[in-house]
Design an enzyme around this catalytic site. Structure first.
Site, short mmCIF file in Angstrom:
data_model
loop_
_atom_site.label_atom_id
_atom_site.label_comp_id
_atom_site.label_asym_id
_atom_site.label_seq_id
_atom_site.Cartn_x
_atom_site.Cartn_y
_atom_site.Cartn_z
N GLY A 46 0.58 -1.05 0.00
CA GLY A 46 0.04 -0.14 -0.18
C GLY A 46 0.74 1.57 0.07
N GLN A 51 3.26 10.10 0.51
CA GLN A 51 4.13 8.90 1.11
C GLN A 51 5.30 9.82 -0.65
OE1 GLN A 51 2.68 5.43 1.93
NE2 GLN A 51 4.33 5.39 3.03
N CYS A 94 6.02 -0.09 7.13
CA CYS A 94 5.62 0.70 6.25
C CYS A 94 6.49 1.32 5.44
CB CYS A 94 5.17 2.52 7.00
SG CYS A 94 4.28 3.71 7.03
N HIS A 136 -4.15 1.50 7.80
CA HIS A 136 -3.26 1.76 7.89
C HIS A 136 -2.60 2.96 6.74
CE1 HIS A 136 2.21 1.07 7.67
NE2 HIS A 136 1.55 2.24 6.92
N GLU A 137 -3.32 2.50 5.77
CA GLU A 137 -3.51 4.28 3.94
C GLU A 137 -3.94 5.33 4.27
OE1 GLU A 137 -0.45 3.66 3.23
OE2 GLU A 137 -0.10 1.84 3.00
N HIS A 140 -2.70 7.38 6.88
CA HIS A 140 -1.23 8.01 6.43
C HIS A 140 -2.00 9.66 5.77
CE1 HIS A 140 2.34 5.97 6.55
NE2 HIS A 140 1.43 5.00 6.02
NI NI Z 1 2.79 3.20 5.27
#
Ligand code: NI
Length: 169
Positions: A46, A51, A94, A136-137, A140
């Protein structure tokens, strides 16, 4: 297609809250294609746009095993509309925190609403690794990282380690 540089801790960009995608054009499609290539190359399951230094609410995922073939998934402006009551622990990594792996407990299933690459509304109900990866994403997109699940002491230790590494490179 170019690989995009992945932003790592302690870069403060990772703490930014991303804003909704509003334009569905060729630039968006190119960004998504480059994000997939960057994620597969890393390799990761992912990647959120922040990011790669794009503060938009956009993420790409593929949790399929190698022998299943590729199952790319793009979520634009995702919103979790329901979380299951059962919890599950996965060891998470990550791409912005190389070599950090943490056991994180999250709801085991969820329903997420999102827009696809054409701006069309979609809804997905899922569990397992995909449910964890989506949470999780989405974290972010709100500037949240897996180290935020730790105590402050442990979190500070990891941040210090990354700051030191950033200095020597
Ligand atoms: Ni991550």
């Amino acid at each position: 297609m170019p690989l995009l540089p992945i932003i790592k801790l302690p870069d403060p960009v990772l703490r930014q809250v991303s804003t909704p995608v509003e334009t569905y054009d060729g630039d968006l499609k190119r960004l998504v294609a480059n994000m997939f290539e960057t994620m597969y190359e890393a390799p990761g399951i992912g990647l959120a746009a922040i990011q790669v230094n794009v503060p938009k609410r956009l993420l790409v995922l593929d949790v399929a095993d190698e022998d299943e073939g590729k199952q790319p998934l793009v979520l634009i402006n995702p919103k979790i509309v329901d979380l299951g009551s059962e919890m599950k622990v996965y060891e998470e990594g990550c791409l912005s925190l190389p070599d950090v792996r943490l056991d994180i407990e999250r709801p085991a299933s969820l329903t997420v609403s999102y827009l696809d690459l054409d701006g069309k509304p979609q809804e997905l109900t899922t569990g397992g690794l995909l449910a964890t990866a989506i949470q999780h994403e989405i974290d972010h997109l709100d500037g949240k990282l897996i180290i935020d699940f730790l105590t402050r002491l442990k979190r500070d230790m990891i941040v210090r380690r990354f700051k030191k590494q950033a200095r020597v490179m």
